[in-house]
Design an enzyme around this catalytic site. Structure first.
Site, PDB file in Angstrom:
ATOM      1  CG  ASP A  59      -2.294   0.999   1.076  1.00 14.20           C
ATOM      2  OD1 ASP A  59      -1.640   2.124   0.721  1.00 14.20           O
ATOM      3  OD2 ASP A  59      -3.158   0.560   1.501  1.00 14.20           O
ATOM      4  CB  SER A 103      -6.359   2.199  -0.068  1.00 15.73           C
ATOM      5  OG  SER A 103      -5.072   2.797   0.041  1.00 15.73           O
ATOM      6  CG  HIS A 166      -7.131  -0.051   5.759  1.00 13.30           C
ATOM      7  ND1 HIS A 166      -6.666   0.373   4.354  1.00 13.30           N
ATOM      8  CD2 HIS A 166      -7.163   1.140   6.443  1.00 13.30           C
ATOM      9  CE1 HIS A 166      -6.278   1.393   4.627  1.00 13.30           C
ATOM     10  NE2 HIS A 166      -6.605   1.844   5.802  1.00 13.30           N
ATOM     11  CD  GLU A 326      -3.108  -3.233   2.715  1.00 12.70           C
ATOM     12  OE1 GLU A 326      -3.316  -2.235   2.166  1.00 12.70           O
ATOM     13  OE2 GLU A 326      -3.798  -3.674   3.296  1.00 12.70           O
ATOM     14  CG  ASP A 331      -1.042   4.638   2.618  1.00 13.58           C
ATOM     15  OD1 ASP A 331      -0.950   5.136   1.854  1.00 13.58           O
ATOM     16  OD2 ASP A 331      -1.960   4.737   3.727  1.00 13.58           O
ATOM     17  CG  HIS A 335      -0.842   8.766   4.463  1.00 13.31           C
ATOM     18  ND1 HIS A 335      -1.130   9.805   3.479  1.00 13.31           N
ATOM     19  CD2 HIS A 335      -1.564   7.730   4.170  1.00 13.31           C
ATOM     20  CE1 HIS A 335      -1.794   9.371   2.970  1.00 13.31           C
ATOM     21  NE2 HIS A 335      -2.323   7.895   3.095  1.00 13.31           N
ATOM     22  CG  HIS A 373      -2.255   4.939  -3.422  1.00 11.36           C
ATOM     23  ND1 HIS A 373      -1.231   5.483  -2.494  1.00 11.36           N
ATOM     24  CD2 HIS A 373      -3.145   4.478  -2.507  1.00 11.36           C
ATOM     25  CE1 HIS A 373      -1.399   5.164  -1.238  1.00 11.36           C
ATOM     26  NE2 HIS A 373      -2.722   4.476  -1.148  1.00 11.36           N
ATOM     27  CG  HIS A 450      -2.733   8.247  -1.404  1.00 15.76           C
ATOM     28  ND1 HIS A 450      -3.849   7.651  -1.607  1.00 15.76           N
ATOM     29  CD2 HIS A 450      -2.081   8.032  -0.205  1.00 15.76           C
ATOM     30  CE1 HIS A 450      -4.162   7.204  -0.332  1.00 15.76           C
ATOM     31  NE2 HIS A 450      -3.036   7.272   0.155  1.00 15.76           N
TER      32      HIS A 450
END
Length: 492
Positions: A59, A103, A166, A326, A331, A335, A373, A450
Site C-alpha cells: 500500500d 486505497s 481497511h 497487503e 502507506d 503519510h 497508489h 498520495h
C-alpha cells in the site's frame, strides 16, 4: 541542466567514492549485460493453468520507495524479492472521479476489475461518496476475484498489517459508499442509519463473500465488538450495537475454526485448522520497527509469519486458493513523512514475498506484486553512491546555505516539526535517526497525500508474461482470473 562538479560542491566529484572497485571496468558491465541477455532469451513462458494465485499489494509502495528500500537493504544494486521475477509492468492508478487515487477506489479496481469513485468501495461509479442509499442497490455492487475463486471451489484468504476492514482488504468482500464505515458507529456518525447499511466488519463476518473466506489475518478487533466488551490487550472497541462479531464467527457451527489474537497462538495452530481468524490489534497492527522497540514480538506476528500461516491453511484445499497479502503500513509511514518506517515495512513485504515463492512451486502458483497508489516522496540531490539514503545529500549545497535530505516529500502535516512558516527548518538541527523520525516536505497540509504516478507490477508463475506493459489497474483481476480459469471472463 546539470551543475558542474566544481560549482556544485566544495569537494570535486572525482575525489569521492564511485561505487565498488569492480564497477570501474568496462568488462564488468558488458559481462553483466550479456548475462542479462542470455537470461532473457533462454526464459521459457509458463502457460500452465494456475492452481493458486497470491496477490501482494504494498500500500503506497511507489517506485521511489522501491529504490530507497534497495539502498537500505545494502546498496543501489540490490534487488527486492519480486524484482527477481521474470515479468514486470506498470499500473495506472487513477479512479473515475480523481487523478490521484485512494486505497478504496484502487482496491475496487484490482479486486473486481471495475474502476470507481474516490473513497467508495466494492461499488461502481454510480454510487457517490457517502450516499446513504445508493450502495443499497445490488446492481451497483462489484464482484471480486475472491468470489470468483470460491465459486470455482477454491479457498480464499486475506492478510494485512492494517485492519482487516481497511479499504484494501475490504474491497474484496464489502460494498459501501464510504470506506470509513468499518463499524456501525462510524456509519451512525456520518448521518446514515446502520440498521439499513451493513458496516464493513459485519459484511466480513456475515456477508456472502466475507463469511466464506478461509483465512483473515490482520488488525481490527475494535471494529468487531461493542464498546462494553473487553479487548484482549485493553484496546479500544468501537461498535454501538452490543454485538461481538468474533463470537458470532466462532459460533456459526463450522468445524475446525480457530480464532487467535497473538503471535504465539498463530505459530502454534492445531494441524486440523481449516478456517482461521487472527486479529492482533484493536486497530492497525504496529509498524515492524515499533514492535521491535516495544518488545511486542510475542503478540505481534510479522507479515512473513502471517503469510506462511495463511498458505499452510489454504493449501489444504486440493483445488487451490487465492490469497491477498497487503503490506498496508508502508502507506502510513509515508503519510506521516516517516520514510524509515515505510522502508522497513517494504522490507517486511520483501520477506513475505520470498517466503511465498519458497513455499510454493512456480509451476502452478502465480504470484503478482503491485501497489495501489504512489506517494510524494522523492530521491534527489546527486548524493554520492553509497550515501545513507536517510541522510543528508552530500554534494549539492542549497542556495539558502543549509543542508537538505536525500528523501523529501512534496507535502506533509502542518503539525510536523519539519514545517516552519518563516522558512524551512535547518536539517542540521533535527534528528533523523529514529524509525519514527519525520522528514522534510514542501507544502503544509493536514497529512501527506498520495501521488498519481504509475506503480510497478511484478509477476512470477503461470501466465506471468501477461503482466507486462502499461495497463489499467482494473485489468489485474481479469488477468489473474484467466490464469486461474475462474470468473466469467476469458479462461484458460
Amino acid at each position: 541542466m546539470h551543475p558542474r562538479p566544481e560549482a556544485a560542491s566544495k569537494e570535486s566529484f572525482s575525489s569521492r567514492s564511485i561505487g565498488h572497485s569492480w564497477e570501474r571496468t568496462s568488462d564488468y558491465w558488458i559481462n553483466l549485460g550479456h548475462q542479462h541477455v542470455n537470461e532473457r532469451i533462454s526464459r521459457s513462458i509458463n502457460t500452465n493453468r494456475a492452481k493458486n494465485v497470491i496477490f501482494f499489494i504494498g500500500d503506497g509502495m511507489s517506485i521511489p520507495t522501491l529504490s530507497a528500500t534497495r539502498v537500505a537493504l545494502g546498496g543501489e544494486e540490490q534487488q527486492l524479492s519480486w524484482e527477481k521475477f521474470p515479468f514486470s509492468g506498470l499500473s495506472k492508478t487513477y479512479c473515475v472521479d480523481s487523478q490521484v487515487a485512494d486505497s478504496s477506489c484502487t482496491g475496487t479496481a484490482y479486486w473486481t476489475g471495475v474502476k470507481t469513485n474516490y473513497m467508495t468501495m466494492g461499488v461502481n461509479a454510480q454510487v457517490p461518496l457517502g450516499d446513504c442509499e445508493a450502495a443499497l442497490d445490488p446492481s451497483t455492487h462489484t464482484e471480486s476475484i475472491a468470489k470468483w475463486a470460491m465459486d470455482a471451489g477454491k479457498s480464499a484468504g486475506i492478510v494485512t498489517t492494517t485492519t482487516v476492514t481497511h479499504a484494501s482488504p475490504g474491497a474484496g468482500y464489502a460494498h459501501v459508499a464510504d470506506r470509513f464505515w468499518e463499524n456501525d458507529n462510524f456509519i451512525r456518525h456520518s448521518g446514515c442509519d446502520p440498521s439499513k447499511i451493513d458496516d464493513i466488519a459485519k459484511q466480513l463476518i456475515h456477508g456472502p463473500v466475507g463469511s466464506r473466506l478461509s483465512v483473515v489475518l490482520g488488525g481490527g478487533r475494535g471494529h468487531m465488538r461493542d464498546t462494553s466488551i473487553p479487548d484482549e490487550e485493553g484496546g479500544t472497541n468501537y461498535r454501538g450495537d452490543s454485538r461481538d462479531l468474533i463470537s458470532e464467527w466462532l459460533s456459526d457451527g463450522k468445524p475446525n475454526k480457530k480464532y487467535v489474537w497473538n503471535r504465539n497462538d498463530l505459530l502454534n495452530l492445531p494441524s486440523d485448522t481449516e478456517t482461521l481468524l487472527g486479529l492482533f490489534e484493536s486497530g492497525d497492527m504496529q509498524f515492524y520497527l515499533e514492535s521491535q522497540e516495544r518488545g511486542s514480538q510475542n503478540t505481534e506476528p510479522t507479515l512473513e509469519e502471517m503469510t506462511r500461516s495463511a498458505i499452510n491453511v489454504l493449501k489444504k484445499n486440493p483445488n487451490g486458493f487465492f490469497l491477498f497479502v497487503e503490506g498496508g503500513r508502508i502507506d502510513h509511514g509515508h503519510h506521516y513523512t516517516m520514510p524509515r518506517a515505510a522502508v522497513a515495512e517494504t522490507i517486511e513485504l520483501h520477506k513475505a514475498v520470498q517466503a511465498a515463492r519458497d513455499m510454493l512451486s512456480e509451476e502452478d502458483t502465480l504470484i503478482v506484486v503491485s501497489s495501489d497508489h504512489s506517494h510524494t516522496m522523492s530521491i534527489s540531490g546527486y548524493p554520492t553512491r553509497g550515501n545513507d539514503i536517510f541522510g543528508k545529500s552530500d554534494r549539492i549545497e542549497a542556495s539558502d546555505g543549509m543542508p537538505y535530505m536525500t528523501l523529501n516529500y512534496a507535502n506533509g502535516p502542518i503539525s510536523s516539526p519539519q514545517y516552519k512558516a518563516t522558512g524551512r527548518p535547518n536539517p542540521a538541527t533535527s534528528d533523523f535517526s529514529h524509525w519514527s523520525s519525520v522528514f522534510p516536505f514542501h507544502i503544509p497540509i493536514d497529512l501527506e497525500t498520495h501521488a498519481g504516478d504509475d506503480v510497478g507490477i511484478f509477476a512470477s508463475g503461470p501466465n506471468a508474461h501477461l503482466f507486462s506493459g502499461s495497463i489499467e489497474q482494473s485489468h489485474l483481476p481479469h488477468l489473474m482470473a484467466y490464469a486461474l480459469s475462474v470468473g466469467n471472463g476469458p479462461k484458460r
